[in-house]
Design an enzyme around this catalytic site. Structure first.
Site, PDB file in Angstrom:
ATOM      1  N   LEU A  51       0.816  -1.209   0.000  1.00 39.39           N
ATOM      2  CA  LEU A  51       0.000   0.000   0.000  1.00 39.39           C
ATOM      3  C   LEU A  51       0.851   1.261   0.000  1.00 39.39           C
ATOM      4  CD1 LEU A  51      -2.700  -1.011   2.653  1.00 39.39           C
ATOM      5  CD2 LEU A  51      -2.997  -0.872   0.171  1.00 39.39           C
TER       6      LEU A  51
ATOM      7  N   GLY B 262       8.184   3.861   2.585  1.00 42.12           N
ATOM      8  CA  GLY B 262       8.975   5.053   2.852  1.00 42.12           C
ATOM      9  C   GLY B 262      10.303   4.669   3.460  1.00 42.12           C
TER      10      GLY B 262
ATOM     11  N   GLY C 112       9.681   2.246   6.720  1.00 37.15           N
ATOM     12  CA  GLY C 112       9.086   0.925   6.597  1.00 37.15           C
ATOM     13  C   GLY C 112       8.112   0.855   5.452  1.00 37.15           C
TER      14      GLY C 112
ATOM     15  N   VAL D 128       3.882  -0.561   4.342  1.00 42.56           N
ATOM     16  CA  VAL D 128       2.558  -1.011   4.764  1.00 42.56           C
ATOM     17  C   VAL D 128       1.956  -1.839   3.637  1.00 42.56           C
ATOM     18  CG1 VAL D 128       0.255  -0.309   5.507  1.00 42.56           C
ATOM     19  CG2 VAL D 128       2.241   1.020   6.218  1.00 42.56           C
TER      20      VAL D 128
ATOM     21  N   LYS E 156       2.000  -3.403   8.826  1.00 49.26           N
ATOM     22  CA  LYS E 156       3.125  -2.477   8.799  1.00 49.26           C
ATOM     23  C   LYS E 156       4.384  -3.191   9.260  1.00 49.26           C
ATOM     24  CE  LYS E 156       4.741   1.949  10.664  1.00 49.26           C
ATOM     25  NZ  LYS E 156       4.410   3.128  11.506  1.00 49.26           N
TER      26      LYS E 156
ATOM     27  N   ASP F 261       4.675  14.327  15.740  1.00 51.39           N
ATOM     28  CA  ASP F 261       4.788  14.478  14.287  1.00 51.39           C
ATOM     29  C   ASP F 261       3.406  14.661  13.657  1.00 51.39           C
ATOM     30  OD1 ASP F 261       6.100  14.676  11.851  1.00 51.39           O
ATOM     31  OD2 ASP F 261       6.182  12.510  11.524  1.00 51.39           O
TER      32      ASP F 261
END
Length: 397
Positions: A137, A140, A143, A145, A160, A255
């Site tokens: 899906l 980055g 990691g 997903v 994930k 974040d």
């Protein structure tokens, strides 16, 4: 990075004090900061050594290189950026070690040869003999997903996993598992739900999360610009509620940004809002989850005290970020426009943002004033909590 794969417009910034000195002419690329200057900013507010300056018996400082060596390391955007190659000088007589690293996230290793690395699961593979991988899906620097299926419950899930190159990093694995523990402890409709945390036979840690369908607030703003007030209101109240729930458990998100606010197409109002990616969260009373000398996040949404390392960190850093997110949701652009890192820091520290009323004359003055309080550069002048922001939003609208 809808589920916090480390994607989107995020980046990690290290050595902010040095970057600021470079912007004012105090440090040249490849040089050293002046004596007595602070070379890095940490989430605890104290000076810390760069992770690329580890020493080993009278050693040589290891530095990340691309075209030339530099004293200040600025991470690149994880999406669309190829991994950099690190050259790590070791002790005299030892051969340099070169290793590919994931996009946007250099790591440092010592040794004469590379160890075998785990790999991301293939389509059709099962994690823990239960969760089938059906496709990727998002991916980055931190990691990836995957679309998944839970054979025990017959439900679709999101899986994930930590990036393979980071799987051997003890602190990264600790942060990854902490994210799962934090999310499982939080019970709020606007916080993404984690159903399981595990490690498969290959040693790969994974989180099993609810399967969301829709897009991030970042994608929606990029496609259609500023949103109407009645559209932004459920986003404001949903994220504020999620943050208040996290803060009540002693957790700072750290974040908050449009890329970490997911809007589920299958629901409406606050029920459609999910705050995701608690990978950089800080738990009160425990060691911070970022590396020494690094501040991880997206500078535009980061409170001045988080960037400079000055003062204690509390819930007000998330309130600040939410204020910036809501400003951008209404205006269609962030409040700070400078692209140079050093000058951007000056803008944020001094609160030199574009007045919201010049971009949206139709907004209630009380709401504009509320967002100004949420984005106050000094914590003492800022709204004290996400609940205060939510109550003020309801009163102003």
């Amino acid at each position: 990075g809808a589920w916090g794969a480390g994607g989107g417009p995020g980046c990690a910034w290290a050595g902010w004090a040095c970057a600021l000195a470079m912007a004012s002419g105090g440090v040249r690329p490849g040089g050293r900061p002046p004596a007595g200057s602070r070379g890095s900013a940490s989430m605890r507010g104290g000076p810390a050594a760069s992770p690329l300056a580890k020493r080993d018996s009278g050693a040589v400082a290891a530095q990340a290189t691309r075209h030339r060596r530099a004293s200040v390391r600025v991470m690149t955007e994880p999406y669309g950026v190829k991994g950099e190659s690190l050259s790590c000088p070791l002790r005299a007589g030892s051969r340099p070690f070169r290793s590919r690293v994931p996009p946007g996230r250099p790591t440092l290793g010592y040794g004469r040869r590379e160890m075998a690395k785990p790999t991301l699961p293939a389509v059709g593979e099962r994690l823990g003999d239960r969760y089938e991988v059906r496709g990727k899906l998002a991916a980055g620097g931190m990691g990836a997903v995957f679309d998944g299926f839970d054979h025990a419950t017959g439900e679709e899930v999101a899986l994930k996993l930590l990036h393979p190159e980071l799987a051997g990093d003890a602190e990264m694995e600790r942060r990854f598992k902490r994210e799962g523990s934090v999310l499982m402890a939080l019970d709020h409709p606007s916080v993404v739900r984690v159903r399981d945390v595990g490690t498969d036979a290959a040693g790969r840690a994974y989180l099993v999360m609810e399967r969301l369908r829709g897009e991030t607030l970042h994608a929606r703003i990029g496609r259609s610009g500023g949103r109407a007030l009645d559209v932004v209101t459920p986003i404001a109240l949903g994220v504020a509620g999620a943050l208040e729930a996290a803060h009540a458990h002693g957790v700072l998100h750290g974040d908050v940004k449009p890329a970490n606010v997911f809007l589920d197409d299958r629901a409406e109002g606050e029920a459609a809002v999910r705050l995701v990616d608690f990978g950089t969260s800080k738990v009160h009373g425990l060691d911070r989850l970022t590396r020494t000398g690094e501040v991880i996040g997206t500078p535009t949404y980061m409170a001045p005290e988080l960037l400079t390392g000055e003062g204690e960190l509390d819930a007000r850093l998330d309130v600040y970020a939410l204020g910036v997110v809501l400003y951008e949701a209404l205006a269609g652009e962030p409040p700070f426009t400078e692209r140079n890192p050093g000058r951007l820091l000056y803008q944020i520290a001094l609160g030199q943002r574009v007045p919201l009323e010049t971009l949206r004359q139709d907004l209630p003055p009380a709401l504009v004033a509320l967002l100004g309080q949420a984005m106050a550069p000094k914590p003492a002048q800022r709204l004290a909590s996400a609940a205060t922001l939510a109550a003020g939003w309801r009163a102003a609208t």
